[in-house]
Scaffold this active site. Structure first.
Site, PDB file in Angstrom:
ATOM      1  N   ASN A   9       0.877  -1.164   0.000  1.00  0.00           N
ATOM      2  CA  ASN A   9       0.000   0.000   0.000  1.00  0.00           C
ATOM      3  C   ASN A   9       0.919   1.219   0.000  1.00  0.00           C
ATOM      4  O   ASN A   9       1.506   1.545   1.023  1.00  0.00           O
ATOM      5  CB  ASN A   9      -0.892  -0.017   1.255  1.00  0.00           C
ATOM      6  CG  ASN A   9      -1.733   1.240   1.390  1.00  0.00           C
ATOM      7  OD1 ASN A   9      -1.808   2.052   0.461  1.00  0.00           O
ATOM      8  ND2 ASN A   9      -2.364   1.415   2.540  1.00  0.00           N
ATOM      9  N   TRP A  10       1.039   1.824  -1.168  1.00  0.00           N
ATOM     10  CA  TRP A  10       1.986   2.937  -1.292  1.00  0.00           C
ATOM     11  C   TRP A  10       1.458   4.198  -0.606  1.00  0.00           C
ATOM     12  O   TRP A  10       2.198   5.157  -0.445  1.00  0.00           O
ATOM     13  CB  TRP A  10       2.267   3.229  -2.769  1.00  0.00           C
ATOM     14  CG  TRP A  10       3.024   2.142  -3.491  1.00  0.00           C
ATOM     15  CD1 TRP A  10       3.481   0.959  -2.972  1.00  0.00           C
ATOM     16  CD2 TRP A  10       3.436   2.165  -4.865  1.00  0.00           C
ATOM     17  NE1 TRP A  10       4.142   0.244  -3.935  1.00  0.00           N
ATOM     18  CE2 TRP A  10       4.137   0.954  -5.117  1.00  0.00           C
ATOM     19  CE3 TRP A  10       3.283   3.074  -5.909  1.00  0.00           C
ATOM     20  CZ2 TRP A  10       4.676   0.651  -6.367  1.00  0.00           C
ATOM     21  CZ3 TRP A  10       3.820   2.758  -7.156  1.00  0.00           C
ATOM     22  CH2 TRP A  10       4.520   1.564  -7.379  1.00  0.00           C
ATOM     23  N   LYS A  11       0.170   4.227  -0.268  1.00  0.00           N
ATOM     24  CA  LYS A  11      -0.454   5.415   0.346  1.00  0.00           C
ATOM     25  C   LYS A  11      -0.223   6.637  -0.556  1.00  0.00           C
ATOM     26  O   LYS A  11      -0.232   6.497  -1.778  1.00  0.00           O
ATOM     27  CB  LYS A  11       0.072   5.613   1.767  1.00  0.00           C
ATOM     28  CG  LYS A  11      -0.060   4.328   2.603  1.00  0.00           C
ATOM     29  CD  LYS A  11       0.183   4.518   4.056  1.00  0.00           C
ATOM     30  CE  LYS A  11      -0.007   3.179   4.777  1.00  0.00           C
ATOM     31  NZ  LYS A  11       0.150   3.285   6.211  1.00  0.00           N
ATOM     32  N   HIS A  96      -9.223   1.308   5.037  1.00  0.00           N
ATOM     33  CA  HIS A  96      -7.948   1.512   5.729  1.00  0.00           C
ATOM     34  C   HIS A  96      -8.168   2.460   6.914  1.00  0.00           C
ATOM     35  O   HIS A  96      -8.960   3.400   6.828  1.00  0.00           O
ATOM     36  CB  HIS A  96      -6.904   2.085   4.767  1.00  0.00           C
ATOM     37  CG  HIS A  96      -5.524   2.023   5.330  1.00  0.00           C
ATOM     38  ND1 HIS A  96      -5.071   2.933   6.256  1.00  0.00           N
ATOM     39  CD2 HIS A  96      -4.524   1.123   5.147  1.00  0.00           C
ATOM     40  CE1 HIS A  96      -3.828   2.600   6.605  1.00  0.00           C
ATOM     41  NE2 HIS A  96      -3.482   1.509   5.949  1.00  0.00           N
ATOM     42  N   GLU A  98      -6.506   4.838   7.960  1.00  0.00           N
ATOM     43  CA  GLU A  98      -6.276   6.259   7.659  1.00  0.00           C
ATOM     44  C   GLU A  98      -7.509   6.882   7.010  1.00  0.00           C
ATOM     45  O   GLU A  98      -7.806   8.062   7.213  1.00  0.00           O
ATOM     46  CB  GLU A  98      -5.031   6.398   6.757  1.00  0.00           C
ATOM     47  CG  GLU A  98      -3.768   6.121   7.565  1.00  0.00           C
ATOM     48  CD  GLU A  98      -2.628   5.493   6.787  1.00  0.00           C
ATOM     49  OE1 GLU A  98      -2.640   5.526   5.545  1.00  0.00           O
ATOM     50  OE2 GLU A  98      -1.713   4.953   7.445  1.00  0.00           O
ATOM     51  N   GLU A 168      -4.903  -4.562  10.716  1.00  0.00           N
ATOM     52  CA  GLU A 168      -3.859  -3.545  10.882  1.00  0.00           C
ATOM     53  C   GLU A 168      -4.125  -2.772  12.177  1.00  0.00           C
ATOM     54  O   GLU A 168      -4.948  -1.842  12.187  1.00  0.00           O
ATOM     55  CB  GLU A 168      -3.871  -2.579   9.698  1.00  0.00           C
ATOM     56  CG  GLU A 168      -3.631  -3.244   8.359  1.00  0.00           C
ATOM     57  CD  GLU A 168      -3.100  -2.262   7.328  1.00  0.00           C
ATOM     58  OE1 GLU A 168      -2.022  -2.527   6.796  1.00  0.00           O
ATOM     59  OE2 GLU A 168      -3.752  -1.231   7.089  1.00  0.00           O
ATOM     60  N   GLY A 174       3.114   2.523  10.694  1.00  0.00           N
ATOM     61  CA  GLY A 174       4.083   3.603  10.499  1.00  0.00           C
ATOM     62  C   GLY A 174       4.807   4.007  11.768  1.00  0.00           C
ATOM     63  O   GLY A 174       5.481   5.031  11.798  1.00  0.00           O
ATOM     64  N   SER A 214       4.017  -1.865  10.314  1.00  0.00           N
ATOM     65  CA  SER A 214       5.469  -1.950  10.510  1.00  0.00           C
ATOM     66  C   SER A 214       6.027  -3.330  10.193  1.00  0.00           C
ATOM     67  O   SER A 214       6.962  -3.794  10.843  1.00  0.00           O
ATOM     68  CB  SER A 214       5.845  -1.515  11.934  1.00  0.00           C
ATOM     69  OG  SER A 214       5.443  -0.177  12.154  1.00  0.00           O
ATOM     70  N   GLY A 235       3.087  -1.060   4.185  1.00  0.00           N
ATOM     71  CA  GLY A 235       3.131   0.369   3.874  1.00  0.00           C
ATOM     72  C   GLY A 235       4.545   0.796   3.529  1.00  0.00           C
ATOM     73  O   GLY A 235       5.021   0.606   2.411  1.00  0.00           O
ATOM     74  N   GLY A 236       5.254   1.354   4.500  1.00  0.00           N
ATOM     75  CA  GLY A 236       6.591   1.929   4.276  1.00  0.00           C
ATOM     76  C   GLY A 236       7.546   1.004   3.536  1.00  0.00           C
ATOM     77  O   GLY A 236       8.240   1.436   2.599  1.00  0.00           O
TER      78      GLY A 236
HETATM   79  P1  13P Z   1       3.395   0.513   7.591  1.00  0.00           P
HETATM   80  O1  13P Z   1       3.893  -0.793   7.001  1.00  0.00           O
HETATM   81  O2  13P Z   1       4.099   1.720   7.033  1.00  0.00           O
HETATM   82  O3  13P Z   1       3.349   0.474   9.077  1.00  0.00           O
HETATM   83  O4  13P Z   1       1.878   0.680   7.090  1.00  0.00           O
HETATM   84  C1  13P Z   1       1.009  -0.402   7.180  1.00  0.00           C
HETATM   85  C2  13P Z   1      -0.234  -0.045   6.453  1.00  0.00           C
HETATM   86  O5  13P Z   1      -0.956   0.835   6.851  1.00  0.00           O
HETATM   87  C3  13P Z   1      -0.520  -0.783   5.204  1.00  0.00           C
HETATM   88  O6  13P Z   1      -1.805  -0.531   4.760  1.00  0.00           O
END
Ligand code: 13P
Length: 251
Positions: A9-11, A96, A98, A168, A174, A214, A235-236
């Site tokens: 998930n590149w966000k 998600h 967020e 999640e 993050g 993470s 994510g990251g």
């Molecule tokens: P991180 O891997 O950056 O913690 O993010 C996880 C995430 O929200 C994937 O959707």
């Protein structure tokens, strides 16, 4: 056997040229990953068309990060499921944390989005997870159950063939603070039990449940070794092809 999945998930990261380069690197390295692991990259809307040009015909599937809760019409700024399929999308992430936290995503909206996505032939990665306050108040089971049931009670066992769940925990996203394998396994098993109550054990046993928060190459192996963890939503670490593929090599 449940499908093993590693989804990025590149966000809201990378410009379009950067995203195209990242997708090319992921495709190039994907040959290292055993073929029973499904690889998905989830990109911003602007990237879907050019990234599809890169991943089409490869083993890497394409996902959006959201979709509209209406099919078409006067909804300025929104992106419909038909727009997503028209640029080669096979999946969309929905719910998600967020989006729940910053954009008022409700379970009711997620029902509409999931209905539209499945009807359009998209597969859905439905995200659930508690925040820190809820975890500390020992409400994580209730929160994950409610988020799962409120949406999925509106769907059938047949629909579940095209639904993936991502657990999640918001406090792990993050933050560099991963849930322990024990914490994650406990909730994954609980979510699977929740699915069994809705659809029966056989269906629940076929649904892939991914861990997100993470996740990185150094902790993926321990997480993926748990019986109810079928992969990760990343994510990251999905922003670096080496890390993303490193995670996919951790089964
Ligand atoms: P991180 O891997 O950056 O913690 O993010 C996880 C995430 O929200 C994937 O959707």
């Amino acid at each position: 056997m449940r499908k093993h999945i590693v989804a990025g998930n590149w966000k809201m990261n990378t410009t379009v040229p950067e995203g195209v380069e990242l997708a090319k690197a992921v495709v190039a390295k994907s040959v290292e990953v055993p073929s029973d692991v499904e690889l998905i990259i989830g990109t911003p809307f602007t990237h879907l068309y050019p990234v599809n040009e890169v991943v089409a015909g490869t083993r890497v599937a394409l996902s959006a990060e959201n979709c509209a809760d209406h099919a078409k019409g006067a909804y300025t700024g929104e992106i419909s499921v038909d727009m997503l399929t028209s640029v080669g999308c096979q999946y969309t992430i929905l719910g998600h944390s967020e989006r729940r936290q910053y954009y008022g995503e409700t379970d009711e909206k997620l029902v509409e989005k999931t209905k539209l996505a499945l009807a359009a032939g998209l597969k859905v990665i439905l995200c659930v997870g508690e925040n820190l306050e809820e975890r500390e108040a020992n409400k994580h089971f209730d929160v994950c159950k409610a988020q799962t049931v409120n949406v999925l009670k509106n769907f059938t066992a047949e629909d579940m063939k095209n639904v993936v769940i991502a657990y999640e925990p918001v406090w792990a996203i993050g933050t560099g603070k991963t849930a322990t394998a024990e914490q994650a396994q406990e909730i994954h098993a609980f979510i699977r039990k929740t699915l069994a109550d809705l659809f029966g054990a056989e269906v629940a046993d076929q649904v892939s449940i991914l861990y997100g928060g993470s996740c990185k190459p150094s902790n993926a192996k321990e997480l993926f070794a748990c019986p109810d963890i079928d992969g990760g939503l990343i994510g990251g670490a999905a922003l670096k092809a080496d890390d993303f593929i490193g995670i996919a090599l951790s089964f």
